[in-house]
Design an enzyme around this catalytic site. Structure first.
Site: not given
Ligand code: NAP
Length: 483
Positions: A51, A210, A234
């Site tokens: 967004r 971890e 996993h």
């Molecule tokens: P994050 O840092 O909170 O990022 C979320 C992303 O989604 C941001 O780019 C956010 O940007 C965007 N977003 C939120 N609301 C939105 C909307 N309404 N429309 C479009 N974009 C939107 O989360 P993350 O850690 O990257 O994780 C992403 C997913 O991967 C999650 O399901 C998480 O459980 C999974 N995951 C993450 C990891 C990890 O290491 N981080 C590992 C395994 C799995 P804006 O707010 O600008 O929209």
């Protein structure tokens, strides 16, 4: 499984959540590595979507900061684009569709790296704006639901827009070199498979430990807990790779059919036996790597919580191959050491002809996923030289990364390229995810019904003492060979 350097044509990869932690910390670095290796051709477009109001240059600046100084960074950044879109609103989607349509021949990958609550909205909009055309694929990050019902709901919603053959449910553990090496060791050698059964294997251990706490993911983690976050996905996938029957081929469905049979054969853990077969824990303040760290509830800002940050359990697979062989699983945060490994412990020799006062150690095949990916087979040998028959237990290193002079690719590198190639072998099929929830749900229900809080453990330990008791009751110990 293709070679990591095999050719792909220019493609479009759209990362929903393109500014998020996963995109910046894992996906973009993985793509940059593949680019530097010459595997991502010019003309490829990596399109971040979120967004936040950014343009291409703004997104590239974000990416530059996340990636740091690296060779060929400037050329790689030119592949990056950005579109501000809200998954929950229609504004801008038509123009986005036109942008993608400018390259009708490209494979399109939609990577949903957002909270799963947005998966349905994103897929609906991809469908209603006609974006699922040509060779399109969608990648779903974990968690896929928090129980069977919510997972089915997500799968139904995605399935209304994409065919199952287009859906890639990612479990990055399956992309790890060692996990693939397990497949090759088992099915590419005549040596192991005849021993790979209850007749010769004493037990299997899978540990994902971890040292980190929940950090900034506290709010998410508190709704999830270790069983949902690690075991349901996993660790069960790793268990399947160890336990599955030889598939007839490496075709995606041949492998996934065999994994599914293992999930179906897992003996239920529920209200009748969960208290004997599982241990839940939650970390308290302690010392990790010489640093004092707060407890879980302090990490949540003082919020009381019954969420487990540690699980140990004893699973059994009710089939001919594995009858009576326990699979001990343990995972937790703020443990003594960061290590993920699978230990296949073979039965001891039936009778020792050596000094009866020195017990013979079991042969163990240790597959280390992190850190230092590699495979070691622990053998008993004669200590070289004079001095009589002195026995030694030593590891035979079978990882060979150094011998072949290769740097092991990150799991995301391989998996992203597998999606582009359309190879879903290392991705989870809908029925696998749902079978895993079907097994995990009764454990969660049993815990909830017991009303018992998770057992406390000090940060920097190996979890609650009950987890040690779980395996020692059976006359076994958790693997401690750190060599
Ligand atoms: P994050 O840092 O909170 O990022 C979320 C992303 O989604 C941001 O780019 C956010 O940007 C965007 N977003 C939120 N609301 C939105 C909307 N309404 N429309 C479009 N974009 C939107 O989360 P993350 O850690 O990257 O994780 C992403 C997913 O991967 C999650 O399901 C998480 O459980 C999974 N995951 C993450 C990891 C990890 O290491 N981080 C590992 C395994 C799995 P804006 O707010 O600008 O929209």
């Amino acid at each position: 499984m293709n070679s990591p350097a095999s050719h792909v044509d220019p493609f479009d990869l759209v990362i929903f959540g393109g500014t998020g932690d996963l995109a910046m910390r894992k996906l973009l670095p993985a793509l940059l590595h593949r680019y530097v290796d010459g595997q991502i051709p010019e003309g490829t477009r990596v399109i971040g979507v979120a967004r936040e109001q950014l343009d291409d240059d703004g997104y590239r600046a974000h990416a530059r900061e996340a990636l740091g100084e690296r060779p060929q960074l400037d050329a790689f950044l030119k592949l990056l684009h950005y579109r501000p879109l809200d998954a929950r609103k229609d504004d801008g989607w038509q123009a986005f569709a036109e942008m993608l349509d400018a390259e009708p021949g490209h494979v399109r990958v939609f990577y949903l790296s957002t909270s799963p609550e947005l998966f349905e909205d994103i897929c609906n909009r991809l469908g209603s704006h006609g974006l699922n055309r040509g060779q399109s694929r969608v990648v779903l990050e974990k968690p896929i639901g928090h129980d069977l019902a919510s997972a089915s709901h997500i799968n139904d919603a995605v399935g209304r827009v994409f065919d199952e053959s287009q859906i890639f449910r990612i479990d990055h553990y399956l992309g790890k070199e060692t996990v693939q090496n397990l497949l090759v060791l088992r099915f590419g050698n005549a040596l192991f498979e005849p021993l790979w059964n209850a007749g010769h294997i004493d037990h299997v251990q899978i540990t994902v430990a971890e040292t980190l706490g929940v950090g900034r993911r506290g709010a998410y983690y508190d709704r999830s807990g270790a069983l949902r976050d690690m075991v349901q996905n996993h660790m069960l996938q790793l268990l399947c790779m160890v336990a599955m029957e030889p598939p007839a081929s490496l075709s995606p469905d041949a492998v996934r059919d065999e994994k599914l049979k293992v999930l179906h054969a897992l003996k239920p853990i529920d209200g009748r036996n969960a208290m004997q077969l599982t241990v839940r824990g939650q970390y308290r303040a302690g010392v990790v790597d010489g640093q004092k760290v707060p407890g879980y509830q302090e990490d949540l800002g003082g919020k009381p919580s019954d969420t487990e940050t540690f699980v140990a359990l004893k699973a059994e697979i009710g089939n001919w191959r594995w009858a009576g062989v326990p699979f001990y699983l343990r995972t937790g945060k703020r443990l003594a050491q960061r290590v993920s490994e699978i230990v296949v412990a073979f039965k001891s020799v039936p009778h020792s002809i050596f000094d009866a006062t020195v017990p013979l150690a079991q042969n163990r095949l240790v597959l280390r996923l992190q850190p230092d990916e590699g495979v070691k087979l622990w053998l008993t040998i004669k200590h070289p030289g004079p001095g009589g028959l002195r026995l030694r237990h030593v590891p035979l290193d079978m990882s060979f990364a150094e011998a072949f002079g290769v740097q092991q690719p990150d799991a995301y590198e391989r998996l992203l390229l597998d999606v582009v190639r359309g190879n879903p072998t290392l991705f989870m099929r809908r029925d696998e995810v749902e079978a895993a929830w079907r097994w995990a749900d009764p454990i969660l229900a049993a815990w909830a019904a017991s009303g018992e809080a998770p057992r406390p453990y000090a940060a920097g330990s190996w979890g609650p003492t009950a987890a040690v008791a779980l395996i020692e009751r059976d006359g076994r110990t958790w693997n401690e060979d750190s060599e």
